[in-house]
Each structure stands twice: as structure tokens, then as C-alpha cells.
Design an enzyme around this catalytic site. Structure first.
Site, mmCIF file in Angstrom:
data_model
loop_
_atom_site.group_PDB
_atom_site.id
_atom_site.type_symbol
_atom_site.label_atom_id
_atom_site.label_comp_id
_atom_site.label_asym_id
_atom_site.label_seq_id
_atom_site.Cartn_x
_atom_site.Cartn_y
_atom_site.Cartn_z
ATOM 1 N N CYS A 38 0.855 -1.190 0.000
ATOM 2 C CA CYS A 38 0.000 0.000 0.000
ATOM 3 C C CYS A 38 0.890 1.238 0.000
ATOM 4 O O CYS A 38 1.995 1.230 0.535
ATOM 5 C CB CYS A 38 -0.895 -0.036 1.237
ATOM 6 S SG CYS A 38 -1.960 1.390 1.429
ATOM 7 N N SER A 40 0.652 3.757 1.760
ATOM 8 C CA SER A 40 0.927 4.247 3.116
ATOM 9 C C SER A 40 2.208 3.650 3.665
ATOM 10 O O SER A 40 2.953 4.320 4.378
ATOM 11 C CB SER A 40 -0.239 3.909 4.047
ATOM 12 O OG SER A 40 -1.444 4.191 3.418
ATOM 13 N N HIS A 43 4.881 5.771 2.368
ATOM 14 C CA HIS A 43 4.966 7.068 3.056
ATOM 15 C C HIS A 43 5.833 6.960 4.307
ATOM 16 O O HIS A 43 6.628 7.844 4.604
ATOM 17 C CB HIS A 43 3.573 7.551 3.469
ATOM 18 C CG HIS A 43 2.727 8.027 2.327
ATOM 19 N ND1 HIS A 43 3.263 8.508 1.164
ATOM 20 C CD2 HIS A 43 1.380 8.119 2.177
ATOM 21 C CE1 HIS A 43 2.293 8.858 0.342
ATOM 22 N NE2 HIS A 43 1.137 8.626 0.929
ATOM 23 N N HIS A 59 0.105 -3.726 6.195
ATOM 24 C CA HIS A 59 -1.153 -3.541 6.930
ATOM 25 C C HIS A 59 -2.362 -3.875 6.063
ATOM 26 O O HIS A 59 -3.469 -3.431 6.371
ATOM 27 C CB HIS A 59 -1.240 -2.092 7.411
ATOM 28 C CG HIS A 59 -1.283 -1.116 6.279
ATOM 29 N ND1 HIS A 59 -0.153 -0.688 5.623
ATOM 30 C CD2 HIS A 59 -2.314 -0.543 5.646
ATOM 31 C CE1 HIS A 59 -0.500 0.122 4.649
ATOM 32 N NE2 HIS A 59 -1.812 0.223 4.624
ATOM 33 N N CYS A 164 -7.290 -2.901 3.175
ATOM 34 C CA CYS A 164 -6.973 -1.467 3.304
ATOM 35 C C CYS A 164 -7.471 -0.678 2.096
ATOM 36 O O CYS A 164 -8.439 0.054 2.193
ATOM 37 C CB CYS A 164 -5.485 -1.212 3.512
ATOM 38 S SG CYS A 164 -5.116 0.556 3.586
HETATM 39 ZN ZN LIG Z 1 -3.044 1.067 3.269
#
Ligand SMILES: [Zn+2]
Ligand SMILES: [Zn+2]
Length: 362
Positions: A38, A40, A43, A59, A164
Site C-alpha cells: 500500500c 501508506s 509514506h 497492513h 486497506c
Molecule cells: Zn493502506
């Protein structure tokens, strides 16, 4: 077990032997079947958001229950589950108001305390569990409120996406913004989350669904998933195009990139009375500028955390929508990779060439 560990920020992931404890009373040990990469995660690897190291990232996952703690009755070994970072305590004011995705009690109640043995260790020293999950690992040890049981005829690699990205995009449309049949919609960003939002707009019966991106390949995928119109913002003024197409702007816009510019464009694309929903993770310290006068015409802007999900209700519904053909997930998996290929997977994400890479285990 093997896991992908972030040792320094910014940094790449290193495949490391990680220790995992036995389940405590309310915990569940899961054999990871699939874990999606993902944005994220990236990031945090790049330092746009802070985190502690060493941490096992990941996640977005699905798996099979291997063992449960003494107080767990919700699942049993062999059950298929999707994990969700929106672990909920069940009794804070947010949970009891029906907003468990912004639960305020989870950090204290759904984690182990400082006096308890850590869930994860590296060479005997504690390792951080990322967002209560740490999915880039052969096994996960999580609180029972971090999982939802699903049908066993659901393929687990596609189920992981629901954990997610799909929940986030779909939930923003269904729950945060509550798109109504016939409403016009614009989605900024046609990555995994944006495509999920496009699909949800189609399923919700939206009228015109305009996808905006800088890559024609992604816009083509958006069309397959339900976009009625596309705008390539690399060579076109997206706001102007949307206003022209809809004679004055859309009812609902969605920002699925996480940038100041696209957030402002999503707001500028609204018709009077419209609502912009920000799904993307905007880097810390970034301020958004919008014209105050637009509030006179009742334009609104709001955030969405993980699609305002109630995941124990929502995710089994999304599984049903996949199995009856309405939610397209096969098309969202661009690559299945091994845990060892994880850094190449993130490189591919950065280049924009993939919708979703999924790590499959075994
Ligand atoms: Zn995510
Ligand atoms: Zn709560």
C-alpha cells in the site's frame, strides 16, 4: 518467521528472522496468506510520516487463523480472516457512536502494555508492530478486534486488498460521502484507492463518474471499472474540464492522491452544495488553501479515515460483491510477488506501473 523490517527512515525493507509470541487472552495468531503493498507503507519508508524502528511494515492482509487466546470466541483455528488497521475497543465514545474507525481507545486497550512481553522481537529485543498488524510477515499476532471472518470461497490474495485500499476507497463513497444514485462524481487519482472509489460510485448508481490522473494507462483501467469520463491532468486543466463536462461541477469529489494541489482541485471541482472528501494521506505540515467565499455556496470538504469503515459489517459485504461480480478485484492485482521481492514491488509502485502488488506466502 521471516518478515520485512524497516530499520531506518528513509530506508528499504530487510528480510529478517523475527520472533512472534503466543496469543494473549484476546489475541489471534494468523498464518499470513497474502499482503498487499500500500502507498501508506511507502509514506512511512520515505519518512513523510514518522514511525519507530525497527518495525515490521505491512497492513493490508488476509490469512488463516492458526491459534487463538483463551478468551477469544469470535474465531477458531482454520477460519479465514481479513485484517484491518481500524482495530476498535468497542466502548469509547467513537465506538459507541458508530464510528469505530476513529476509536480513541485502541492504543491502550488493543495493544500489549509496556510491562508485557512484546508481540514481535528481533534477536530478543522488541520490534514495533506497524498499525497493530505488521502484515509483511509469515505470521501476524493481533487483537481479536483487528480481524473479520470471511467466506472460505473467497480467494485470500484478493481478500487482502479489501483490508486497506479497497475498504478505504469504497468506504469513502458509501459511508463518508454517501453518494446517491444519479449524483455526479470526480475521483482524483486512479491508483488502488481511487479505482476502488470509482467502482463504489458505479455500484452506488452515480451518474457521471470522472476519473482524473496523469497516466493514460491508469485512466484506461478506471474506464474498465466504471468511470464514464476521464481527464489526463498532465495536459488538461482538470478543474475546468470537470466544470465543462458537468455544467458547473460535481456533487461529490474524492482526493485519492494525498497532495495539496489535488485536494484543492477536488474542492474547486464542486458544484454549489457539493462535498469534497479527502482520502489521501497529505504529508505532515502541509496546509490546504481554499477560497472562503465558496462556503457561502455550501461547498464542503471533509476527511475520511479508512473509509469511515465498520469493517466487520463492510468487509463481508465487499466479499459478496466480489463473488457476485460487482466489485472487480482480479483486475486490481497487477503482480503477485514473494516477500523477498518486496523492495522491487515498492519501486514498481513509485514508477506508477502497477495498481497493486500482492505478496503471496507459501
Ligand atoms: Zn493502506
Ligand atoms: Zn473505541
Amino acid at each position: 518467521m521471516k518478515a520485512a523490517v524497516l530499520n531506518e527512515i528513509p530506508g528499504e525493507l530487510e528480510i529478517t528472522e523475527v520472533g512472534i509470541d503466543k496469543p494473549g487472552p484476546r489475541e489471534v495468531l494468523i498464518q499470513t496468506s497474502a499482503a498487499g503493498l500500500c502507498h501508506s507503507d511507502l509514506h512511512f519508508m520515505e519518512g513523510l510520516y514518522p514511525y519507530m524502528t525497527p518495525a515490521v511494515l505491512g497492513h493490508e492482509s488476509a490469512g488463516v487463523v492458526e491459534a487463538v487466546g483463551s478468551d477469544v470466541t469470535y474465531v477458531k483455528p482454520g477460519d479465514h480472516v481479513i485484517t484491518c488497521l481500524s482495530v476498535f475497543c468497542g466502548h469509547c465514545s467513537y465506538c459507541t457512536e458508530g464510528r469505530p474507525s476513529i476509536c480513541s481507545g485502541k492504543d491502550l486497550e488493543c495493544n500489549r502494555g509496556p510491562d508485557e512481553a512484546p508481540r514481535l522481537t528481533i534477536d530478543g529485543a522488541p520490534a514495533w508492530q506497524f498499525l497493530n498488524l505488521s502484515s509483511f510477515a509469515e505470521q501476524m499476532l493481533v487483537h481479536e478486534h483487528a480481524i473479520v471472518k470471511i467466506r472460505e470461497d473467497m480467494p485470500l490474495d484478493r481478500a487482502s486488498l479489501i483490508g486497506c485500499g479497497v475498504m478505504t476507497g469504497v468506504g469513502a463513497v458509501f459511508r463518508t460521502a454517501r453518494v446517491e444514485p444519479g449524483e455526479t462524481v470526480a475521483v482524483f487519482g486512479a491508483g488502488g484507492i481511487g479505482l476502488a472509489a470509482v467502482q463504489a460510485a458505479r455500484i452506488a448508481g452515480a451518474g457521471r463518474i470522472i476519473a482524473v490522473d496523469m497516466l493514460d494507462t491508469k485512466l484506461e483501467t478506471a474506464r474498465q471499472m466504471g468511470a464514464t469520463d476521464t481527464v489526463n491532468a498532465a495536459d488538461t486543466d482538470a478543474v475546468l474540464s470537470i466544470h465543462e463536462m458537468t455544467s458547473g461541477g460535481v456533487h461529490k469529489s474524492f482526493e485519492a492522491v494525498g497532495l495539496k494541489q489535488t485536494t484543492e482541485q477536488a474542492f474547486q471541482s464542486l458544484r454549489n452544495g457539493g462535498t469534497a472528501t479527502v482520502i489521501g494521506m497529505i504529508p505532515l505540515g502541509t496546509n490546504i488553501e481554499i477560497h472562503g467565499v465558496d462556503f457561502l455556496m455550501e461547498k464542503k470538504i471533509q476527511g475520511s479515515n479508512m473509509g469511515s469503515n465498520q469493517f466487520r459489517t463492510d468487509m463481508p459485504r465487499l466479499v459478496d460483491m466480489y463473488l457476485d461480480g460487482r466489485l472487480m478485484l482480479d483486475e486490481m492485482v497487477s503482480a503477485r510477488i514473494s516477500l523477498e521481492e518486496i523492495n522491487q514491488g515498492f519501486q514498481a509502485m513509485k514508477s506508477g506501473s502497477v495498481t497493486r502488488s500482492v505478496i503471496t506466502f507459501n
